[in-house]
Design an enzyme around this catalytic site. Structure first.
Site, PDB file in Angstrom:
ATOM      1  CG  HIS A 202     -12.069  -1.801   5.398  1.00 45.80           C
ATOM      2  ND1 HIS A 202     -11.991  -0.464   5.682  1.00 45.80           N
ATOM      3  CD2 HIS A 202     -13.174  -2.258   6.047  1.00 45.80           C
ATOM      4  CE1 HIS A 202     -13.002  -0.109   6.458  1.00 45.80           C
ATOM      5  NE2 HIS A 202     -13.722  -1.188   6.701  1.00 45.80           N
ATOM      6  CG  MET A 295      -8.587   6.576   4.369  1.00 47.78           C
ATOM      7  SD  MET A 295      -7.865   6.590   2.707  1.00 47.78           S
ATOM      8  CE  MET A 295      -8.705   5.208   1.947  1.00 47.78           C
TER       9      MET A 295
END
Length: 353
Positions: A202, A295
């Protein structure tokens, strides 16, 4: 009552300091313990205030953010969230900050954090909390030089969850803490590595090209940002472009990647779920998926499909993760064939021959 997360805000822009302060002040579990306008003040106030988290700008007078991170991590290791420009130079500086020990980063232009101020503030709060709850990793400096191995004897491939069948593709997903963790994994692989590799981390679109270039300069295998219809070649790693989706398909003669714009409603781009799903559809039971620190739970649904297709999954263990979100989701669902410490993943992968 749990103690509040103590945050030090560091930025030379009064506007941006106020913007971050206003966002963090909305949370009952966060306390802003100080504000600094340059890296020198950041170092001094970190010594005095001992914050749990520092939000740090890169470009500042007197002492810049990268130098401040190096000094802080050397003297008083602290969780640091960087803010950086969405430019190629900003990407290089952010990678330098991660190399120095920063844990995560966000774009300086907060309009890029969501569809509006409310969404931007929500993401900022989530990221500060995630960094605040994360483990202060001992794996630092990994983007700029080779790491020392721990000296433990790595498990053989047959002991590590691959079994008797050698995979034909390695697919890796990561998020928070991923850029440094991935560097450590890929640097352990030899130049003649027998598998093609695809990676989804990401990161913003302006960052992945610079990230791939940096990895290519310090790893033995070839690493590049993926382009549409790139072939999957043994010993080459294709990094999914930030802001786009990477999927695998069978081409006219070999497997290739397809790069596309994200569809409405797709939260992550690149998406580990989407990448894993395409691998399950194309490689079936002939792939090895690895979930590194991050996360959230991106990769969980794709991992289910990989497992249903008969492929193998490894996940990073909790102790070595910066944020144990993505690996935990896969492990809790019972999908991990092997839970592995970060410093063992690369050596174990290197033993595939």
């Amino acid at each position: 009552m749990a103690a509040k997360l103590k945050v030090l805000i560091v930025d030379d822009s009064a506007f941006f300091r106020n913007r971050i302060s206003a966002a963090l002040s909305q949370a009952n579990d966060i306390e802003i313990v100080g504000i600094a306008a340059d890296g020198k003040e950041a170092i001094e106030r970190t010594r005095r205030l001992k914050p749990d988290v520092i939000t740090m700008d890169v470009e500042m007078p007197i002492v810049d953010g990268i130098s401040a991170v190096r000094k802080i991590m050397a003297e008083m290791p602290t969780r640091i969230l960087m803010f950086s420009a969405l430019t190629k130079e900003g990407a290089r500086e952010t990678l330098d900050a991660l190399d120095a020990g920063a844990m995560d980063f966000l774009p300086k232009d907060m309009s890029n954090l969501g569809s509006g101020v409310e969404e931007a503030n929500k993401l900022l709060l989530e990221r500060v909390r995630a960094v605040g709850q994360s483990r202060l990793s001992s794996v630092r400096g990994a983007l700029g030089g080779r790491r020392q191995h721990t000296g433990r004897t790595p498990m053989t491939v047959s002991q590590s969850g691959v079994g008797g069948r050698k995979p034909e593709l390695l697919a890796i997903g990561a998020s928070t803490g991923g850029p440094v963790a991935l560097r450590q994994v890929l640097s352990a692989l030899p130049r003649n590595y027998p598998l093609p590799i695809i990676v989804a981390v990401h990161m913003p679109g302006s960052f992945t090209g610079a990230y791939a270039e940096r990895l290519n300069g310090v790893c033995s295998i070839k690493i590049k940002e993926a382009a549409d219809r790139d072939l999957l070649i043994a010993g080459q790693c294709l990094v999914a472009p930030g802001g786009k989706q990477l999927q695998v398909e069978r081409g006219p003669s070999k497997y290739q990647v397809r790069i596309s714009e994200p569809l409405s409603g797709q939260i992550y781009h690149p998406s580990v779920d989407l990448m894993f799903t395409s691998v399950a559809d194309s490689y079936r039971d002939r792939a090895l998926g690895v979930i590194l620190t991050g996360m959230g739970a991106d990769g969980l649904q794709g991992a289910r499909k990989l497992k249903r297709a008969g492929s193998v999954l490894w996940s990073q263990d909790q102790h070595s993760c910066v944020v144990y979100g993505m690996p935990q989701a896969v492990e809790k669902a019972g999908l991990s064939d092997r839970v592995v410490a970060l410093d063992e993943i690369g050596p174990m992968l290197a033993r595939i021959s």
